[in-house]
Design a protein around this motif. Structure first.
Motif, mmCIF file in Angstrom:
data_model
loop_
_atom_site.group_PDB
_atom_site.id
_atom_site.type_symbol
_atom_site.label_atom_id
_atom_site.label_comp_id
_atom_site.label_asym_id
_atom_site.label_seq_id
_atom_site.Cartn_x
_atom_site.Cartn_y
_atom_site.Cartn_z
ATOM 1 N N LYS A 135 37.899 39.993 63.422
ATOM 2 C CA LYS A 135 36.474 39.837 62.900
ATOM 3 C C LYS A 135 36.321 38.682 61.748
ATOM 4 O O LYS A 135 37.090 38.977 60.811
ATOM 5 C CB LYS A 135 35.870 41.211 62.875
ATOM 6 N N PHE A 136 35.299 37.873 62.123
ATOM 7 C CA PHE A 136 35.234 36.990 60.855
ATOM 8 C C PHE A 136 34.059 37.641 59.957
ATOM 9 O O PHE A 136 33.408 38.142 60.526
ATOM 10 C CB PHE A 136 34.550 35.868 61.490
ATOM 11 N N ASP A 137 34.319 37.580 58.540
ATOM 12 C CA ASP A 137 33.614 37.803 57.673
ATOM 13 C C ASP A 137 32.760 36.893 57.040
ATOM 14 O O ASP A 137 33.522 35.852 56.299
ATOM 15 C CB ASP A 137 34.501 38.745 56.652
ATOM 16 N N GLU A 138 31.460 36.642 57.183
ATOM 17 C CA GLU A 138 30.851 35.450 56.863
ATOM 18 C C GLU A 138 30.847 35.253 55.184
ATOM 19 O O GLU A 138 30.951 34.139 54.829
ATOM 20 C CB GLU A 138 29.314 35.703 57.326
ATOM 21 N N ALA A 139 30.750 36.524 54.557
ATOM 22 C CA ALA A 139 30.687 36.563 53.084
ATOM 23 C C ALA A 139 31.785 35.843 52.388
ATOM 24 O O ALA A 139 31.469 35.059 51.335
ATOM 25 C CB ALA A 139 30.296 37.961 52.482
ATOM 26 N N THR A 140 32.933 36.072 52.907
ATOM 27 C CA THR A 140 34.112 35.522 52.248
ATOM 28 C C THR A 140 34.936 34.334 53.181
ATOM 29 O O THR A 140 36.085 33.765 52.688
ATOM 30 C CB THR A 140 35.224 36.689 51.982
ATOM 31 N N GLY A 141 34.649 34.326 54.214
ATOM 32 C CA GLY A 141 35.166 33.220 55.055
ATOM 33 C C GLY A 141 36.461 33.312 55.540
ATOM 34 O O GLY A 141 37.243 32.557 55.894
ATOM 35 N N GLN A 142 36.750 34.710 55.623
ATOM 36 C CA GLN A 142 38.138 35.048 56.320
ATOM 37 C C GLN A 142 37.924 36.018 57.498
ATOM 38 O O GLN A 142 36.874 36.680 57.553
ATOM 39 C CB GLN A 142 39.087 35.603 55.016
ATOM 40 N N TYR A 143 39.059 36.260 58.268
ATOM 41 C CA TYR A 143 39.000 37.106 59.335
ATOM 42 C C TYR A 143 39.918 38.504 58.609
ATOM 43 O O TYR A 143 40.763 38.279 57.709
ATOM 44 C CB TYR A 143 39.815 36.814 60.370
ATOM 45 N N TYR A 144 39.413 39.502 59.249
ATOM 46 C CA TYR A 144 40.363 40.690 58.914
ATOM 47 C C TYR A 144 40.773 41.314 60.397
ATOM 48 O O TYR A 144 40.078 41.355 61.355
ATOM 49 C CB TYR A 144 39.484 42.033 58.175
#
Length: 558
Positions: free
Chosen positions: A152-161
């Protein structure tokens, strides 16, 4: 023959799914007070250990398997004081309590993940598995067990978890020794309270391949099967560290849930030197009817071939004999009801079939597990519409395969759900013919199976020939017989698609088990007329060659 005898080898486990077991305060949700109230019932059955599904604080997106606080009780289940009272009461009755340990992932509402999401340099960032996009896409082709990508992409940090399950269940980073120490501490918290062991949720997923490479997938699959990431390169190391730092300091029972495990791998995890776990939950026998369309994996309504079932169980019996230890089960909170899946829930034969399945399983080598309601022959529920389902896996599958990808039509998918949905195990426990089956005085959190008026504990306890009393006899036999617990296994006629027959051998004694998996009379001669005695049968103690519909017989030879 086992070198050492351990209490957990001779135990029988009763699994409680607390949300659906017994409500004590009228809010429609099962709770700790309800479990405490029903402890004498479990004791009466004869079980030794209660495996308790998660009762920790959770947003309940996956019915408690998304934990936000490992050291506190979900308020709907009660308080820590009520938990302590339940534990003490269980111990006074001679019952042990095994807790669920869910540490492959947490909830996204856990304080660790809330901190982890704040920034790339947050001290908790490395508690989870974060990765930069690759060519603007997810880091690899891994799929979630609950449909869709495992990223899942996290907009705030620009990475996926990474989340091998729902996107609200981020995977912990076990490569980080600080994470492992956090897990050791929370395990000690519960063990120091006096609990008697852990069932470890998907514990063989905690070690991921270095670099998180793509894994093979069928051409027609959207994502790679998540089971391919099981049994990672450091799993033995992590389990041995867990044992050294924690488990070896307590006399407890451990079972690791391990999708994709093989007998060869399980020999390592349950080795007799005792430096990892006691036993594993493997899934081979409950996954024998995959859909021919590999995109749909488990979703199918085909009946299991008895020859396939026998081959699977025999492989594990032979594979771990003298090298490790099996857990024995037909169903649990993630599986449909046993009598509906493996035999028949036709009212004409349901009781006979439930007893037959119980006998077939409890006479094997390993530790048997009974899922709540199995001991009265509870069945799958008949739902007509997707709106009646609650399980996140079921709802996600409907969304993806019916509505989005249009791989399968609604009617077919509903048939698959009627056979395989996890919700069949989660309908409330059927205690009596009272309103809401005696489960609650309020509005149940989930639909009851309407057949509770016929299938319930109250009726079972009043019927000397009930499934309940048959389970009671099976448990008593196991408690009295080292042959049943420790005997080696010998398969008989593996290509027989009507009868499951096998022998057990120990210290000059032999056990012969015969189970007719059909609704027809069949004849089999394995020398049962020469047996010393018939130990148990679901008809009468008959030593003839005839096996009536769903008949099961156990013979002792000396």
């Amino acid at each position: 023959m086992m070198k050492k005898k351990n209490w957990w080898q001779e135990a029988v486990v009763y699994q409680v799914y607390p949300m659906s077991f017994q409500d004590s305060d009228g809010d429609g949700i099962g709770d700790i007070g309800g479990l405490t109230q029903r402890l004498p019932y479990i004791k009466r059955l004869g079980a030794d250990v209660i495996w308790l599904n998660p009762i920790y604080c959770s947003p309940n997106k996956d019915n408690g398997y998304d934990i936000s606080d490992y050291r506190n009780i979900q308020p709907t289940y009660g308080t820590m004081a009520q938990y302590d009272e339940m534990l003490a009461t269980a111990h006074k009755l001679g019952l042990k309590i095994m807790m669920d340990l869910v540490v492959n992932h947490t909830s996204d509402q856990h304080e660790w993940f809330i901190e982890s999401k704040k920034s790339k340099d947050n001290p908790y960032r490395d508690y989870y598995i974060w990765h930069d996009p690759v060519d603007g896409q997810a880091p690899n082709n891994w799929g979630s067990f609950f449909s869709g990508s495992a990223w899942k992409f996290d907009e705030a940090t620009g990475q996926y978890y990474l989340h091998l399950f729902a996107d609200v269940q981020p995977d912990l980073n076990w490569e980080n020794p600080v994470v492992r120490n956090e897990v050791w501490d929370l395990m000690k918290f519960w063990l120091d309270k006096g609990i008697d062991g852990f069932r470890m949720d998907v514990i063989n997923l905690i070690s991921k391949e270095a670099g998180l490479p793509d894994i093979p997938k069928p051409d027609n699959a959207i994502y790679a099967d998540a089971t391919a990431v099981a049994n990672g390169p450091r799993l033995n190391e992590f389990l041995q560290e867990m044992n050294s730092k924690v488990l070896s300091h307590y006399d407890v029972m451990t079972v690791g849930e391990m999708p994709g495990a093989t007998p060869e791998k399980a020999q390592e995890y349950t080795n007799l030197s005792g430096n990892e776990l006691n036993m594993v939950f493997q899934f081979e026998h409950v996954a024998l009817t995959p859909n021919p369309d590999e995109r749909l994996t488990k979703w199918n309504d085909e009946k299991i071939k008895l020859t396939d079932l026998k081959a699977s169980l025999s492989k594990w019996q032979l594979g771990l004999d003298g090298k490790g230890w099996n857990s024995l089960y037909w169903n649990n909170h993630d599986q449909p009801r046993a009598v509906s899946r493996f035999a028949t829930d036709d009212p004409k034969y349901r009781v006979k079939a439930a007893k037959m399945l119980a006998t077939t399983l409890h006479m094997l080598q390993g530790t048997p597990y009974i899922y709540q309601g199995e001991e009265i022959g509870m069945t799958n529920v008949k739902f007509d519409d997707i709106s009646q389902y609650e399980d996140i896996e079921t709802l996600n599958a409907y969304q993806q395969f019916v509505l989005e990808d249009k791989i399968v039509d609604k009617e077919t998918m509903m048939r698959y759900f009627a056979t395989m949905s996890r919700d069949h195990a989660r309908t409330p426990m059927q205690w009596s013919t009272e309103e809401n089956a005696g489960f609650t005085t309020g509005k149940p959190w989930f639909n009851l199976n309407p057949n509770y008026t016929d299938i319930n504990v109250e009726a079972s306890l009043e019927d000397d020939d009930s499934v309940f009393y048959y389970y009671q006899r099976l448990i008593q036999l196991r408690h009295e017989s080292e042959l049943i617990v420790y005997g080696s296994y010998e398969a008989i006629d593996p290509e027989d698609n009507e009868v499951f027959a096998y022998r057990r051998h120990y210290n000059g004694q032999t056990l012969l088990v015969l189970s007719n998996f059909t609704d027809r009379d069949v004849v089999r001669d394995y020398g049962q007329r020469n047996a010393k005695q018939c130990l148990i049968s679901n008809y009468d103690d008959d030593q003839s060659d005839q096996l009536r519909p769903y008949e099961t017989k156990v013979f002792l030879f000396q």
